[in-house]
Scaffold this motif. Structure first.
Motif, PDB file in Angstrom:
ATOM      1  N   ARG A  34       0.878 -21.828   2.060  1.00  0.00           N
ATOM      2  CA  ARG A  34       0.428 -21.100   0.868  1.00  0.00           C
ATOM      3  C   ARG A  34      -0.834 -21.729   0.292  1.00  0.00           C
ATOM      4  N   ARG A  35      -0.867 -23.054   0.291  1.00  0.00           N
ATOM      5  CA  ARG A  35      -2.055 -23.747  -0.226  1.00  0.00           C
ATOM      6  C   ARG A  35      -3.281 -23.405   0.620  1.00  0.00           C
ATOM      7  N   LEU A  59      10.622 -17.826   6.627  1.00  0.00           N
ATOM      8  CA  LEU A  59       9.851 -18.913   6.017  1.00  0.00           C
ATOM      9  C   LEU A  59       8.517 -18.383   5.507  1.00  0.00           C
ATOM     10  N   TYR A  60       7.901 -17.508   6.310  1.00  0.00           N
ATOM     11  CA  TYR A  60       6.611 -16.932   5.936  1.00  0.00           C
ATOM     12  C   TYR A  60       6.754 -16.102   4.664  1.00  0.00           C
ATOM     13  N   ALA A  61       7.800 -15.265   4.629  1.00  0.00           N
ATOM     14  CA  ALA A  61       7.994 -14.396   3.463  1.00  0.00           C
ATOM     15  C   ALA A  61       8.172 -15.239   2.205  1.00  0.00           C
ATOM     16  N   ALA A  62       8.930 -16.325   2.318  1.00  0.00           N
ATOM     17  CA  ALA A  62       9.144 -17.171   1.140  1.00  0.00           C
ATOM     18  C   ALA A  62       7.857 -17.884   0.736  1.00  0.00           C
ATOM     19  N   ALA A  63       7.101 -18.339   1.729  1.00  0.00           N
ATOM     20  CA  ALA A  63       5.884 -19.117   1.428  1.00  0.00           C
ATOM     21  C   ALA A  63       4.780 -18.257   0.842  1.00  0.00           C
ATOM     22  N   THR A  64       4.786 -16.951   1.142  1.00  0.00           N
ATOM     23  CA  THR A  64       3.664 -16.101   0.722  1.00  0.00           C
ATOM     24  C   THR A  64       4.079 -15.083  -0.331  1.00  0.00           C
ATOM     25  N   LEU A  67       1.803 -12.734  -2.633  1.00  0.00           N
ATOM     26  CA  LEU A  67       0.419 -12.658  -2.141  1.00  0.00           C
ATOM     27  C   LEU A  67       0.237 -11.348  -1.376  1.00  0.00           C
ATOM     28  N   GLU A  68      -0.925 -10.745  -1.524  1.00  0.00           N
ATOM     29  CA  GLU A  68      -1.202  -9.509  -0.785  1.00  0.00           C
ATOM     30  C   GLU A  68      -1.793  -9.851   0.564  1.00  0.00           C
ATOM     31  N   LEU A  69      -0.988  -9.665   1.603  1.00  0.00           N
ATOM     32  CA  LEU A  69      -1.425 -10.006   2.962  1.00  0.00           C
ATOM     33  C   LEU A  69      -0.885  -8.960   3.919  1.00  0.00           C
ATOM     34  N   PRO A  70      -1.573  -8.737   5.041  1.00  0.00           N
ATOM     35  CA  PRO A  70      -0.995  -7.837   6.042  1.00  0.00           C
ATOM     36  C   PRO A  70       0.207  -8.525   6.698  1.00  0.00           C
ATOM     37  N   PRO A  71       1.099  -7.766   7.345  1.00  0.00           N
ATOM     38  CA  PRO A  71       2.233  -8.402   8.016  1.00  0.00           C
ATOM     39  C   PRO A  71       1.733  -9.460   9.001  1.00  0.00           C
ATOM     40  N   PRO A  72       2.475 -10.553   9.172  1.00  0.00           N
ATOM     41  CA  PRO A  72       1.998 -11.614  10.068  1.00  0.00           C
ATOM     42  C   PRO A  72       2.052 -11.174  11.523  1.00  0.00           C
ATOM     43  N   VAL A  73       1.186 -11.791  12.318  1.00  0.00           N
ATOM     44  CA  VAL A  73       1.223 -11.606  13.773  1.00  0.00           C
ATOM     45  C   VAL A  73       2.104 -12.714  14.333  1.00  0.00           C
ATOM     46  N   ILE A  74       2.956 -12.375  15.304  1.00  0.00           N
ATOM     47  CA  ILE A  74       3.811 -13.392  15.921  1.00  0.00           C
ATOM     48  C   ILE A  74       3.043 -14.034  17.086  1.00  0.00           C
ATOM     49  N   GLY A  75       2.929 -15.354  17.042  1.00  0.00           N
ATOM     50  CA  GLY A  75       2.140 -16.079  18.023  1.00  0.00           C
ATOM     51  C   GLY A  75       2.867 -16.278  19.346  1.00  0.00           C
ATOM     52  N   GLY A  76       2.221 -17.013  20.237  1.00  0.00           N
ATOM     53  CA  GLY A  76       2.761 -17.252  21.574  1.00  0.00           C
ATOM     54  C   GLY A  76       3.245 -18.682  21.750  1.00  0.00           C
ATOM     55  N   ALA A  77       3.320 -19.122  23.002  1.00  0.00           N
ATOM     56  CA  ALA A  77       3.915 -20.420  23.313  1.00  0.00           C
ATOM     57  C   ALA A  77       2.986 -21.583  22.988  1.00  0.00           C
ATOM     58  N   THR A  78       1.685 -21.340  22.991  1.00  0.00           N
ATOM     59  CA  THR A  78       0.719 -22.403  22.694  1.00  0.00           C
ATOM     60  C   THR A  78      -0.201 -21.924  21.581  1.00  0.00           C
ATOM     61  N   ARG A  79      -0.951 -22.862  21.020  1.00  0.00           N
ATOM     62  CA  ARG A  79      -1.905 -22.472  19.963  1.00  0.00           C
ATOM     63  C   ARG A  79      -2.888 -21.453  20.509  1.00  0.00           C
ATOM     64  N   GLY A 307      12.444 -20.144  -8.467  1.00  0.00           N
ATOM     65  CA  GLY A 307      11.782 -19.973  -7.167  1.00  0.00           C
ATOM     66  C   GLY A 307      10.463 -19.230  -7.309  1.00  0.00           C
ATOM     67  N   LEU A 308      10.433 -18.216  -8.191  1.00  0.00           N
ATOM     68  CA  LEU A 308       9.183 -17.478  -8.419  1.00  0.00           C
ATOM     69  C   LEU A 308       8.124 -18.389  -9.041  1.00  0.00           C
ATOM     70  N   VAL A 309       8.577 -19.248  -9.957  1.00  0.00           N
ATOM     71  CA  VAL A 309       7.659 -20.205 -10.583  1.00  0.00           C
ATOM     72  C   VAL A 309       7.110 -21.161  -9.527  1.00  0.00           C
ATOM     73  N   GLN A 310       8.011 -21.660  -8.698  1.00  0.00           N
ATOM     74  CA  GLN A 310       7.599 -22.639  -7.686  1.00  0.00           C
ATOM     75  C   GLN A 310       6.638 -22.014  -6.675  1.00  0.00           C
TER      76      GLN A 310
END
Ligand code: MG
Length: 383
Positions: A34-35, A59-64, A67-79, A307-310
């Motif tokens: 989030r930072r 985890l992503y939903a809680a961390a963001t 925030l207005e963001l498009p749905p996350p892309v799911i990554g692969g096995a390596t960076r 939680g909303l405050v945090q």
């Protein structure tokens, strides 16, 4: 220039210890991811697309949250595979440029991002670098120092790295089978020249416990704004119900009427927390018409508000609660209520005050028709 920042948060690295991948670990009370996102949000005209690991959706939903963001892309096995998936997801819209940034670098400044973007006007690939100031030595597996390595012309690579979008996408498609540790390395395989710009010392990658401590220390020096919130609630007495205040069941001949456990004290504190972030009131989050909240412990409402405050980086600095009524006398239970409220909020009891007053037998509290509670919370937030 239409530029999108691809924020790479797909790692499952537990190198910092703990149960969470490091980008979801709390840094001064807020997830590192989030930072990093908030730092980039300070840059005008920069859209963000986050790439996360499979199974990290919660985890992503809680961390963001919020925030207005498009749905996350799911990554692969390596960076590298994750970056490619992010690029493929952007391909239909084909922005002119893309920045690739590590979620584990939460201190990138708008000045750095602007430097990279401006350099893209005359380059297809841009890399922020820092000079190597320490003398470099080659050391063998036995620990023996073998040789001095000339540091002239060397630089330490950072992110965000900037690219002409088509150039980076093309290079990732072509070199998916070759391991590169960063994206300028991928385009370099095609002979694309990479332009170096000045990086920032504070834009370090949080990798070790020592990095975490350094990051916490940096954040502790940042100024915060102070906000207060207030809450007020009333519940009528009812026979045949337990009396619960601050999550503690008190001996009394009546309890309080209400849809939940009717903990008037926790309701006032919950509303004060919601007030501090202008997030409506307890009724808008937990409608009494919803059967899910029937007889539930009000600690659930309190935790939701906290939680909303945090999630906004807020820190509860102090809570001052006043319970208003004739009976039961709160005095004998005050320490238990205070300890319970502090425990529910994860606060030192020194930051939690529980007071009580009567209304001199006047009004509905004076006639012992019910109890009222009012709360003031003081919080600090990042500027
Ligand atoms: Mg209430």
């Amino acid at each position: 220039m239409e530029c999108v920042a691809l924020v790479m948060a797909a790692g499952s690295g537990l190198r910092l210890g703990g149960e969470l991948p490091k980008q979801y670990q709390a840094l001064a009370g807020q997830p590192m991811l989030r930072r990093s996102i908030e730092a980039l949000r300070a840059c005008p005209d920069l859209r963000q697309q986050v790439v996360i690991g499979a199974g990290q959706e919660g985890l992503y939903a809680a961390a963001t949250q919020g925030l207005e963001l498009p749905p996350p892309v799911i990554g692969g096995a390596t960076r590298q595979a994750s970056v490619r998936r992010g690029l493929e997801a952007l391909a239909p819209r084909a922005p002119s440029h893309v920045l690739v940034h590590d979620a584990a670098r939460p201190f990138a400044t708008p000045a750095l991002v602007t430097r990279v973007q401006q350099a893209l006007a005359g380059a297809r690939a841009v890399l922020p670098v820092l000079p190597v100031v320490d003398t470099l030595k080659a050391i063998d597996a036995t620990g023996a120092v073998r040789a001095e390595v000339p540091r002239d012309g060397l630089g330490r690579a950072q992110t965000p790295q900037g690219f002409d979008f088509a150039t980076l996408l093309d290079a990732h498609r072509r070199h998916a089978d070759q391991d590169c540790t960063d994206d300028t390395g991928v385009v370099a395989l095609d002979g694309v020249p990479v332009l170096a710009v000045e990086g920032e010392e504070e834009n370090f990658k949080v990798t070790t416990e020592a990095d975490m401590a350094r990051a916490e220390a940096l954040l502790a020096r940042q100024p915060r704004r102070w906000i207060s919130g207030s809450g007020f609630d009333v519940h009528a007495f009812a026979a045949g119900r337990p009396l619960v205040l601050c999550g503690v069941a008190l001996p009394h001949d009546r309890g309080l009427a209400g849809h939940s456990d009717a903990d008037v004290a926790l309701h006032a504190v919950t509303d004060a927390l919601l007030g501090s972030i202008a997030e409506g009131d307890i009724g808008s989050h937990f409608p009494p018409s919803d059967a899910r909240w029937r007889d539930v412990a009000s600690a659930q409402f309190l935790h939701h508000a906290a939680g909303l405050v945090q999630a906004r980086g807020g820190r509860i600095e102090h809570v001052d609660l006043t319970i208003i009524g004739e009976r039961p006398k709160i005095g004998p239970h005050r320490d238990a209520l205070r300890a319970s409220l502090a425990g529910l909020l994860g606060l030192d009891p020194a930051r939690v005050s529980v007071k009580a007053t009567t209304t001199e037998r006047l009004g509905f509290c004076g006639r012992e028709e019910g109890l009222a509670a009012q709360a003031t919370v003081s919080l600090s937030f990042p500027l």
